[in-house]
Scaffold this active site. Structure first.
Site, PDB file in Angstrom:
ATOM      1  N   LYS A  61      33.978  78.863  46.016  1.00 44.81           N
ATOM      2  CA  LYS A  61      33.496  78.262  44.788  1.00 44.81           C
ATOM      3  C   LYS A  61      32.980  76.573  45.207  1.00 44.81           C
ATOM      4  O   LYS A  61      33.941  75.833  45.338  1.00 44.81           O
ATOM      5  CB  LYS A  61      34.299  78.149  43.864  1.00 44.81           C
ATOM      6  CG  LYS A  61      33.859  77.587  42.694  1.00 44.81           C
ATOM      7  CD  LYS A  61      34.802  78.095  41.372  1.00 44.81           C
ATOM      8  CE  LYS A  61      34.126  77.571  40.088  1.00 44.81           C
ATOM      9  NZ  LYS A  61      34.140  76.172  39.862  1.00 44.81           N
TER      10      LYS A  61
ATOM     11  N   GLU B 292      22.233  40.682  42.738  1.00 43.49           N
ATOM     12  CA  GLU B 292      23.358  40.402  41.794  1.00 43.49           C
ATOM     13  C   GLU B 292      23.785  41.801  41.168  1.00 43.49           C
ATOM     14  O   GLU B 292      24.921  41.847  40.622  1.00 43.49           O
ATOM     15  CB  GLU B 292      22.687  39.477  40.757  1.00 43.49           C
ATOM     16  CG  GLU B 292      23.550  38.622  39.932  1.00 43.49           C
ATOM     17  CD  GLU B 292      22.947  37.539  39.257  1.00 43.49           C
ATOM     18  OE1 GLU B 292      23.283  37.277  38.204  1.00 43.49           O
ATOM     19  OE2 GLU B 292      21.787  37.035  39.704  1.00 43.49           O
TER      20      GLU B 292
ATOM     21  N   CYS C 271      57.995  69.414   9.831  1.00 47.04           N
ATOM     22  CA  CYS C 271      57.382  69.709   8.509  1.00 47.04           C
ATOM     23  C   CYS C 271      58.966  70.105   7.759  1.00 47.04           C
ATOM     24  O   CYS C 271      58.691  70.356   6.625  1.00 47.04           O
ATOM     25  CB  CYS C 271      56.303  70.515   8.288  1.00 47.04           C
ATOM     26  SG  CYS C 271      56.708  72.306   8.724  1.00 47.04           S
TER      27      CYS C 271
ATOM     28  N   ASP D  21      23.743  44.936  42.450  1.00 50.72           N
ATOM     29  CA  ASP D  21      24.544  45.381  43.337  1.00 50.72           C
ATOM     30  C   ASP D  21      26.085  45.081  43.390  1.00 50.72           C
ATOM     31  O   ASP D  21      27.010  45.580  43.517  1.00 50.72           O
ATOM     32  CB  ASP D  21      23.966  45.344  44.996  1.00 50.72           C
ATOM     33  CG  ASP D  21      22.739  46.402  44.972  1.00 50.72           C
ATOM     34  OD1 ASP D  21      22.778  47.298  44.092  1.00 50.72           O
ATOM     35  OD2 ASP D  21      21.868  46.340  45.953  1.00 50.72           O
TER      36      ASP D  21
ATOM     37  N   CYS E 132      55.332  76.779  14.276  1.00 53.08           N
ATOM     38  CA  CYS E 132      55.755  76.562  12.967  1.00 53.08           C
ATOM     39  C   CYS E 132      54.975  77.972  12.589  1.00 53.08           C
ATOM     40  O   CYS E 132      53.896  78.066  12.787  1.00 53.08           O
ATOM     41  CB  CYS E 132      55.128  75.264  12.452  1.00 53.08           C
ATOM     42  SG  CYS E 132      55.072  75.240  10.776  1.00 53.08           S
TER      43      CYS E 132
ATOM     44  N   SER F 232      29.615  80.415  32.717  1.00 51.16           N
ATOM     45  CA  SER F 232      30.710  79.855  33.739  1.00 51.16           C
ATOM     46  C   SER F 232      31.618  81.112  33.871  1.00 51.16           C
ATOM     47  O   SER F 232      31.355  82.288  33.852  1.00 51.16           O
ATOM     48  CB  SER F 232      31.452  78.936  32.858  1.00 51.16           C
ATOM     49  OG  SER F 232      31.842  79.341  31.660  1.00 51.16           O
TER      50      SER F 232
ATOM     51  N   LYS G 129      33.902  88.558  42.886  1.00 52.75           N
ATOM     52  CA  LYS G 129      33.142  89.566  41.856  1.00 52.75           C
ATOM     53  C   LYS G 129      33.436  90.931  42.062  1.00 52.75           C
ATOM     54  O   LYS G 129      33.495  91.139  43.467  1.00 52.75           O
ATOM     55  CB  LYS G 129      31.889  89.031  42.077  1.00 52.75           C
ATOM     56  CG  LYS G 129      31.377  87.527  42.196  1.00 52.75           C
ATOM     57  CD  LYS G 129      29.968  87.051  42.374  1.00 52.75           C
ATOM     58  CE  LYS G 129      29.768  85.656  42.423  1.00 52.75           C
ATOM     59  NZ  LYS G 129      28.642  85.000  42.990  1.00 52.75           N
TER      60      LYS G 129
HETATM   61  S1  IVH Z   1      28.842  83.008  40.079  1.00 58.88           S
HETATM   62  C1  IVH Z   1      28.112  84.483  35.679  1.00 58.88           C
HETATM   63  N1  IVH Z   1      29.387  82.382  42.643  1.00 58.88           N
HETATM   64  O1  IVH Z   1      30.903  77.909  39.433  1.00 58.88           O
HETATM   65  C2  IVH Z   1      28.477  84.229  37.122  1.00 58.88           C
HETATM   66  N2  IVH Z   1      29.464  80.724  40.659  1.00 58.88           N
HETATM   67  O2  IVH Z   1      32.455  78.134  36.671  1.00 58.88           O
HETATM   68  C3  IVH Z   1      27.844  82.866  37.345  1.00 58.88           C
HETATM   69  N3  IVH Z   1      29.919  78.339  41.500  1.00 58.88           N
HETATM   70  O3  IVH Z   1      28.244  77.208  37.173  1.00 58.88           O
HETATM   71  C4  IVH Z   1      28.561  82.177  38.854  1.00 58.88           C
HETATM   72  N4  IVH Z   1      30.364  78.947  43.589  1.00 58.88           N
HETATM   73  O4  IVH Z   1      28.174  76.310  39.269  1.00 58.88           O
HETATM   74  C5  IVH Z   1      29.162  81.904  41.198  1.00 58.88           C
HETATM   75  N5  IVH Z   1      29.840  81.633  44.823  1.00 58.88           N
HETATM   76  C6  IVH Z   1      29.813  81.184  43.405  1.00 58.88           C
HETATM   77  C7  IVH Z   1      29.854  79.983  42.923  1.00 58.88           C
HETATM   78  C8  IVH Z   1      29.845  79.934  41.704  1.00 58.88           C
HETATM   79  C9  IVH Z   1      30.254  77.918  42.783  1.00 58.88           C
HETATM   80  C10 IVH Z   1      29.922  77.477  40.227  1.00 58.88           C
HETATM   81  C11 IVH Z   1      28.584  77.573  39.425  1.00 58.88           C
HETATM   82  C12 IVH Z   1      29.008  77.982  38.070  1.00 58.88           C
HETATM   83  C13 IVH Z   1      30.580  77.657  38.036  1.00 58.88           C
HETATM   84  C14 IVH Z   1      31.367  78.524  37.368  1.00 58.88           C
END
Ligand code: IVH
Length: 673
Positions: free
Chosen positions: A117, A35, A403, A37, A424, A81, A283
């Site tokens: 990423k 149920e 305004c 599920d 504004c 991040s 990077k």
């Molecule tokens: S470096 C200080 N390298 O992206 C930098 N992040 O928006 C730290 N992520 O929270 C992150 N692939 O989860 C880095 N090759 C990669 C990545 C990566 C995915 C994610 C990670 C981080 C987010 C940042």
């Protein structure tokens, strides 16, 4: 979409929540698995059919609030991040800013480590003497959840590393994810692979984690007792050597043009890859340059995420609304015929600003292509002019704020261009639209955090003329409120209590709550640490003290101008003064930073060679020092560059302040042997 199917969907969610609570929290299921599920399937079908979306949905989690059950631990080095870039121009700006920060030649070419990423969940693995001790989720970046046992079920994560080069202690960081093929087997239960990975990883029972085949790819480190590699690409080689999985797409690249080529290449192949990626991370490869570039509020200066373009759909513009934000920006918003874009129903899309409407010649009634990328607000990409009705008129952007004030376009000192945004000009509470937005900001979670006083309640109280200025919140008539529709004596009492509770707050929250343009949470923190207490803050009304704040790493001309405008406005001063009588504004306790300039006050005069003022500020602050802009007895060091102001040098001499040249400064800060 009919409202009855939405109602049905919400009822089903509530029922599922009830079942879940009995199952997970009380360990007493009240329905059969079958149920249970069936109900889950029905919810997911409704989501697929109508594009419904809710945080309570089983597509966003497994189980009942699993996150509360894990112990929390601080990350030794914060998990930050990344800033985003969406096109070549953003990348050129990213590179330019770093060249300026490092005072390098304008044609300098950085070498970058380009890495996919991965769209998963990040984790930090702490190893001591080669043994995996603890694995944490990212959490809020400062504190993560202890998910060690779940992480240990992932075969890509080595439990022991015996290589002689492996540091005595190191946090290995990377992404936990699920491969696309594996996701296909469980896709009926989750909205996307990322949710599947997140849900699985945060299960209380590691055996449940084991059922979903998770993978781990390593890409960086947090704390480490030792770092032999000189750059990121060598570190990736180390990771391979230590038996961690790394991405086969990692590559070192020079020049923005080549970054863009690589991005294009990978984007084409994106859906043939084994796992979901949503962009490429670049990077700065050299660790010594990374160290000099350091960090901004929430992201490193030395890295950027170049996102892929997102999902899109075609729909029609029904109307264009002009919204006035807290900082006065007039934002045109297209009200569109609702469309489902990648599982989310979209009925509003931003048109950004006046220039954008002119450039794309966007009109009410047009058929448009709308894009939605992750959590970014949907926006209009293009107009299909072939489908345009010949009788529809050009859109005229209002030159007045609702305004009544005439709007302005500012000159941007950084880009040396006229801003695309119409504003504004009010910096206080004269404009009703701005004032209302400022009130919402004032009570929001990161400001006074008044529970029960959300955006809708502010709107209502505003319309009833209960509130106009922030201080009015502390003079509300709760008797009246308790009689409003939807309210009662209990809810009025609750609101009264949460308002009272909000009266005690730290200086940084107070500064942030004022909603001064360009003074977000991080800048408010920097200013409050620099000033120490409220009485120094209120001294800023004398204007001349504002300039001092430009000595803070992170505060520049834009913020200074904004603060000056804010403190010039009489109504703002009145609001602050009455708030200061109601609130208990506490000092921020700042952790004393160690370092060669610990508790020392420094001042710079003259031009520095090969190093920008921004970097000099960052060096001083990272070493525990503070910079000021006036010579006084309190000053510990006057640092002189080329052509120092002789009056300042004389004053320092008279007051017996120690004078150092740039070489001395660099020696002390260990930039030079
Ligand atoms: S470096 C200080 N390298 O992206 C930098 N992040 O928006 C730290 N992520 O929270 C992150 N692939 O989860 C880095 N090759 C990669 C990545 C990566 C995915 C994610 C990670 C981080 C987010 C940042």
């Amino acid at each position: 979409m009919s409202s009855s199917s939405l109602k049905d969907y919400k009822n089903k969610l509530n029922l599922l929540e009830k079942y879940n609570k009995f199952y997970y929290q009380d360990q007493k299921p009240i329905v059969s698995d079958k149920e249970f599920d069936k109900l889950k399937r029905e919810i997911l079908e409704l989501e697929k059919k109508h594009g419904f979306d809710d945080t309570k949905s089983p597509s966003t989690k497994i189980g009942y609030k699993p996150s509360k059950k894990f112990q929390k631990f601080k990350h030794k080095v914060k998990m930050l991040s990344l800033s985003n870039a969406f096109n070549q121009e953003d990348l050129i700006n990213f590179q330019k800013k770093n060249i300026n920060f490092l005072a390098l030649d304008k044609n300098y070419e950085f070498e970058y480590s380009a890495e996919p990423k991965i769209d998963g969940i990040s984790a930090s693995l702490n190893y001591k003497n080669g043994k995996l001790i603890r694995g944490l989720s990212r959490g809020d970046g400062e504190e993560g959840e202890d998910i060690t046992e779940n992480l240990k079920t992932i075969r890509d994560i080595p439990l022991n590393v015996s290589h002689p080069d492996f540091p005595e202690e190191i946090d290995i960081r990377g992404e936990v994810f699920i491969e696309t093929d594996d996701f296909k087997k469980i896709e009926k239960d989750f909205a996307n692979p990322r949710n599947a990975a997140s849900g699985s990883l945060r299960q209380k029972d590691p055996n449940k984690t084991k059922l979903i085949p998770l993978k781990f790819i390593a890409y960086t480190f947090g704390f480490t007792s030792d770092m032999k590699s000189k750059n990121q690409s060598d570190f990736i080689k180390d990771l391979d050597k230590w038996n961690f999985k790394t991405s086969e797409l990692n590559k070192t690249i020079k020049g923005v043009d080549n970054l863009v080529k690589y991005h294009f290449d990978i984007e084409k192949r994106r859906f043939d890859l084994k796992y979901d990626i949503d962009g490429i991370v670049y990077k700065v490869n050299d660790f010594s340059l990374q160290k000099r570039l350091g960090f901004m509020a929430t992201a490193p200066r030395w890295a950027v995420a170049h996102k892929f373009s997102a999902n899109y759909s075609v729909t029609k513009i029904i109307d264009i609304d002009i919204q006035v934000g807290r900082t006065g920006a007039l934002t045109p918003v297209a009200k569109v015929k609702p469309v489902n874009i990648g599982g989310v129903m979209v009925s509003n899309a931003t048109l950004h600003n006046e220039d954008e409407i002119i450039r794309k010649d966007i009109r009410i009634g047009d058929t448009v292509k709308i894009e939605r990328a992750g959590d970014v607000i949907p926006h209009v990409i293009s107009v299909d002019k072939n489908l345009r009705n010949s009788n529809i008129k050009k859109f005229t952007f209002p030159k007045k704020c609702p305004c009544g004030y005439d709007t302005i376009k500012e000159f941007n000192e950084v880009t040396k261009k006229i801003d695309a945004v119409r504003r504004c000009p009010d910096v206080g509470f004269d404009c009703n639209r701005i004032a209302k937005e400022k009130l919402k900001h004032f009570v929001s979670k990161d400001a006074l955090n008044i529970e029960g006083l959300g955006k809708k309640v502010i709107e209502k109280f505003w319309d009833l003329k209960f509130i106009k200025l922030p201080n009015d919140i502390f003079n509300l008539n709760f008797e009246k409120i308790s009689k409003l529709e939807g309210w009662g004596s209990q809810s009025a009492e609750n609101l009264k209590n949460s308002i009272n509770k909000s009266k005690k707050l730290k200086l940084d929250r107070f500064i942030y709550s004022l909603g001064i343009r360009h003074i977000g949470q991080e800048n408010a923190k920097l200013i409050s640490e620099f000033l120490g207490n409220y009485s120094n803050f209120i001294k800023l009304k004398d204007q001349k003290n504002i300039e001092d704040l430009s000595n803070i790493d992170g505060i520049g001309g834009t913020q200074i101008t904004s603060l000056k405008n804010f403190f010039k406005n009489n109504l703002n001063l009145k609001v602050i003064s009455s708030l200061s009588k109601i609130l208990f504004i506490e000092k921020n306790i700042t952790k004393k930073k160690g370092g060669v300039f610990s508790n020392k006050i420094l001042m710079f005069t003259g031009k520095l060679n090969n190093i920008s003022r921004a970097e000099a500020k960052s060096i001083v602050e990272n070493n525990g020092g503070k910079i000021v802009s006036n010579v006084s007895k309190k000053l510990d060091y006057l640092i002189t560059g080329e052509k120092p102001t002789s009056r300042k040098v004389k004053m320092a001499n008279d007051l017996k302040v120690k004078i150092l040249n740039q070489t001395d400064f660099e020696k002390i800060s260990k930039l030079r042997q």
